[in-house]
Write a protein that holds these residues in place. Structure first.
Motif, PDB file in Angstrom:
ATOM      1  N   ARG A 193     -25.295 -78.404  53.631  1.00  0.00           N
ATOM      2  CA  ARG A 193     -24.235 -79.184  52.988  1.00  0.00           C
ATOM      3  C   ARG A 193     -24.558 -79.445  51.526  1.00  0.00           C
ATOM      4  O   ARG A 193     -23.667 -79.444  50.667  1.00  0.00           O
ATOM      5  N   ALA A 194     -25.839 -79.643  51.206  1.00  0.00           N
ATOM      6  CA  ALA A 194     -26.240 -79.870  49.815  1.00  0.00           C
ATOM      7  C   ALA A 194     -25.957 -78.644  48.948  1.00  0.00           C
ATOM      8  O   ALA A 194     -25.808 -78.756  47.727  1.00  0.00           O
ATOM      9  N   ARG A 195     -25.886 -77.488  49.575  1.00  0.00           N
ATOM     10  CA  ARG A 195     -25.563 -76.255  48.865  1.00  0.00           C
ATOM     11  C   ARG A 195     -24.078 -75.899  48.982  1.00  0.00           C
ATOM     12  O   ARG A 195     -23.670 -74.803  48.579  1.00  0.00           O
ATOM     13  N   GLY A 196     -23.282 -76.822  49.533  1.00  0.00           N
ATOM     14  CA  GLY A 196     -21.852 -76.564  49.688  1.00  0.00           C
ATOM     15  C   GLY A 196     -21.522 -75.680  50.870  1.00  0.00           C
ATOM     16  O   GLY A 196     -20.436 -75.101  50.937  1.00  0.00           O
ATOM     17  N   LEU A 197     -22.451 -75.569  51.813  1.00  0.00           N
ATOM     18  CA  LEU A 197     -22.269 -74.729  52.993  1.00  0.00           C
ATOM     19  C   LEU A 197     -22.238 -75.594  54.247  1.00  0.00           C
ATOM     20  O   LEU A 197     -22.394 -76.808  54.177  1.00  0.00           O
ATOM     21  N   SER A 198     -22.054 -74.953  55.404  1.00  0.00           N
ATOM     22  CA  SER A 198     -21.991 -75.691  56.660  1.00  0.00           C
ATOM     23  C   SER A 198     -22.634 -74.888  57.775  1.00  0.00           C
ATOM     24  O   SER A 198     -22.927 -73.693  57.620  1.00  0.00           O
ATOM     25  N   LEU A 199     -22.829 -75.530  58.911  1.00  0.00           N
ATOM     26  CA  LEU A 199     -23.340 -74.831  60.084  1.00  0.00           C
ATOM     27  C   LEU A 199     -22.395 -73.711  60.501  1.00  0.00           C
ATOM     28  O   LEU A 199     -22.835 -72.654  60.967  1.00  0.00           O
ATOM     29  N   ASP A 200     -21.103 -73.930  60.350  1.00  0.00           N
ATOM     30  CA  ASP A 200     -20.128 -72.888  60.684  1.00  0.00           C
ATOM     31  C   ASP A 200     -20.380 -71.625  59.875  1.00  0.00           C
ATOM     32  O   ASP A 200     -20.190 -70.507  60.373  1.00  0.00           O
ATOM     33  N   ASP A 201     -20.769 -71.783  58.615  1.00  0.00           N
ATOM     34  CA  ASP A 201     -21.047 -70.614  57.779  1.00  0.00           C
ATOM     35  C   ASP A 201     -22.231 -69.826  58.330  1.00  0.00           C
ATOM     36  O   ASP A 201     -22.230 -68.594  58.342  1.00  0.00           O
ATOM     37  N   ALA A 202     -23.260 -70.546  58.789  1.00  0.00           N
ATOM     38  CA  ALA A 202     -24.422 -69.876  59.375  1.00  0.00           C
ATOM     39  C   ALA A 202     -24.049 -69.203  60.695  1.00  0.00           C
ATOM     40  O   ALA A 202     -24.479 -68.077  60.978  1.00  0.00           O
TER      41      ALA A 202
END
Length: 212
Positions: A193-202
């Protein structure tokens, strides 16, 4: 109340909409609403052509109320709108599956879902909570303290938890391994999240690898 227009990520094509079987249910289609993040079923409502058109135009779930005999946007009085992210049509063209992010309790009883025992994905819920912490930064929250610090500190915590998880897998019992694994998943969620990403992205990367 005034409701802002919400962008829908996945919408049926014009051709798909033209294939909808409105006649089977006397002009109404059942619409199953599912939480975008947790996949939990939130409610069942009914849509007619006008309510579906309004849903697609505004991005907020609008039903046809059979009791009021009019269009009804969920949350129009309570503010607990359903911000739609996707609308999908089933194989028989007579049922809608709506993915949405609820702005509050969906059920009139105050519950998150009209189906109290409906299963959900807790990792999705965790991702949502972490996103809210990142946006709102409530005082006294451990997650807030992580976001307020340097991203290197968050990455360091992921590394520490990874090592502790590996060690627990070798020299500790199952409870310890599970506890360390939970800590690792939490801190990884914060780092993404700190990088603007989420678990869904992974997860999407994993899914793409599986499909390949």
């Amino acid at each position: 109340m005034s409701i802002e227009v919400n962008s829908i990520d996945v919408q049926p094509s014009r051709e798909a909409l033209a294939q909808l079987d409105w006649g089977k249910g006397d002009g109404l289609l059942p619409a199953v609403v599912q939480d975008t993040d947790t996949l939990r079923v939130l409610m069942l409502g009914y849509a007619n052509a006008a309510s579906l058109e309004q849903t697609l135009a505004t991005g907020h779930m609008t039903f046809f109320s059979r009791s009021k005999q009019r269009l009804w946007t969920k949350g129009e009085s309570s503010g607990n709108v359903l911000a739609v992210t996707a609308v999908r049509i089933d194989c028989d063209n007579d049922t809608l599956l709506v993915s949405a992010r609820p702005a509050g309790p969906t059920c009139h009883t105050g519950s998150e879902s009209c189906f109290p025992l409906a299963p959900g994905n807790f990792l999705g819920r965790l991702d949502t909570v972490v996103r809210e912490r990142e946006q709102q930064r409530p005082a006294g929250s451990y997650t807030t303290s992580l976001f307020d610090g340097d991203i290197r500190r968050i990455a360091q915590k992921v590394g520490e938890e990874g090592v502790e998880t590996a060690l627990a897998g070798v020299v500790q019992d199952d409870d310890a391994l599970l506890g360390e694994s939970a800590d690792l998943l939490f801190h990884l969620t914060v780092l993404l999240r700190a990088r603007g990403l989420s678990l869904d992205d992974a997860v999407a990367v994993l899914a793409a690898r599986h499909a390949g």
